[in-house]
Design an enzyme around this catalytic site. Structure first.
Site, PDB file in Angstrom:
ATOM      1  N   ASP A   8       0.791  -1.240   0.000  1.00 33.19           N
ATOM      2  CA  ASP A   8       0.000   0.000   0.000  1.00 33.19           C
ATOM      3  C   ASP A   8       0.825   1.293   0.000  1.00 33.19           C
ATOM      4  OD1 ASP A   8      -1.969  -1.875   0.201  1.00 33.19           O
ATOM      5  OD2 ASP A   8      -2.844  -1.139   2.065  1.00 33.19           O
ATOM      6  N   LYS A 106      -7.070  -4.982  -2.742  1.00 30.22           N
ATOM      7  CA  LYS A 106      -7.846  -5.433  -1.580  1.00 30.22           C
ATOM      8  C   LYS A 106      -8.808  -4.329  -1.166  1.00 30.22           C
ATOM      9  CE  LYS A 106      -4.406  -3.855   1.714  1.00 30.22           C
ATOM     10  NZ  LYS A 106      -5.273  -2.881   2.396  1.00 30.22           N
ATOM     11  N   CYS A 151      -2.313  -2.933   7.759  1.00 30.54           N
ATOM     12  CA  CYS A 151      -2.119  -3.855   6.646  1.00 30.54           C
ATOM     13  C   CYS A 151      -0.860  -4.704   6.792  1.00 30.54           C
ATOM     14  CB  CYS A 151      -2.093  -3.084   5.335  1.00 30.54           C
ATOM     15  SG  CYS A 151      -2.338  -4.171   3.958  1.00 30.54           S
TER      16      CYS A 151
END
Ligand code: VGL
Ligand code: ZN
Length: 208
Positions: A8, A106, A151
């Site tokens: 990310d 995701k 995450c």
């Protein structure tokens, strides 16, 4: 075989972004230094539809930081972030995207969040990452990115449970720390589960 998982590194998690992680952009040069040392690099993107249930704006009367239930599990509400196709969802402009072999999305289901890059938060659906890694005979995963306490944490714990040997690159991660100490507790949890927590220099020294 060893793979690098870059988590990310998207504009909305960088300083100036809608869900800025303090010092988040310090992870980008670390990712850039490590990627050439790996034959397989997977990058994830938080990839929400605009009506995603983790956004406070989609819960009238609520503000970021409030808790609700989403998909049957507790959910902290966030500012809108990483909306599919938006500039905020793009990789940081300095990230060497040419070194990325595969991108995994995701958080695409509006009805459930996904901190782990392997499953949604209710563990009902897989992202396909595990099957992809296994098809490439990956048994060792080196993880860095944002955010340490969400995450990165949940991805590392799931990876260990799925049988991967996990190394977390500490200088390549930064945390949100909604509650003070969340990131430190995340490192403790990952280490207790069996992850090695090291700096990027150690990973580079053992590259091959
Ligand atoms: C994340 C908060 C909200 C993460 C994603 O990728 O760590 N954190 N959405
Ligand atoms: Zn998100």
């Amino acid at each position: 075989m060893r793979a690098l998982l870059v988590v990310d590194l998207q504009n909305d998690f960088m300083p100036g972004g809608s869900l800025a992680v303090p010092d988040g952009d310090a992870t980008v040069p670390v990712a850039n230094a490590l990627m050439p040392a790996f034959t397989l690099v997977v990058a994830t993107q938080d990839w929400h539809p605009a009506d995603h249930g983790s956004f406070a704006v989609n819960h009238p009367g609520h503000v970021p930081g409030d808790m609700v239930e989403l998909g049957g599990v507790p959910q902290v509400l966030w500012p809108a972030h990483c909306v599919q196709g938006s500039n905020g969802a793009d990789f940081h402009p300095d990230l060497r995207v040419v070194d990325i072999d595969r991108v995994v999305h995701k958080g695409t289901d509006p009805g459930i969040d996904s901190y782990s890059t392997f499953y949604d938060n209710a563990r009902q659906k897989e992202t396909g990452l595990d099957a992809f890694l296994k098809s490439h005979d990956v048994d060792e995963l080196v993880i860095l990115g944002l955010a340490t306490d969400y995450c990165v944490l949940f991805s590392a714990l799931d990876a260990i449970e799925l049988g991967y040997a996990v190394t977390v690159v500490r200088d390549g991660c930064r945390g949100i720390d909604l509650a003070e100490g969340d990131s430190e507790r995340a490192y403790e949890k990952m280490a207790a589960a069996g992850a090695a927590i090291v700096d990027s220099g150690v990973v580079l020294a053992t590259a091959g």
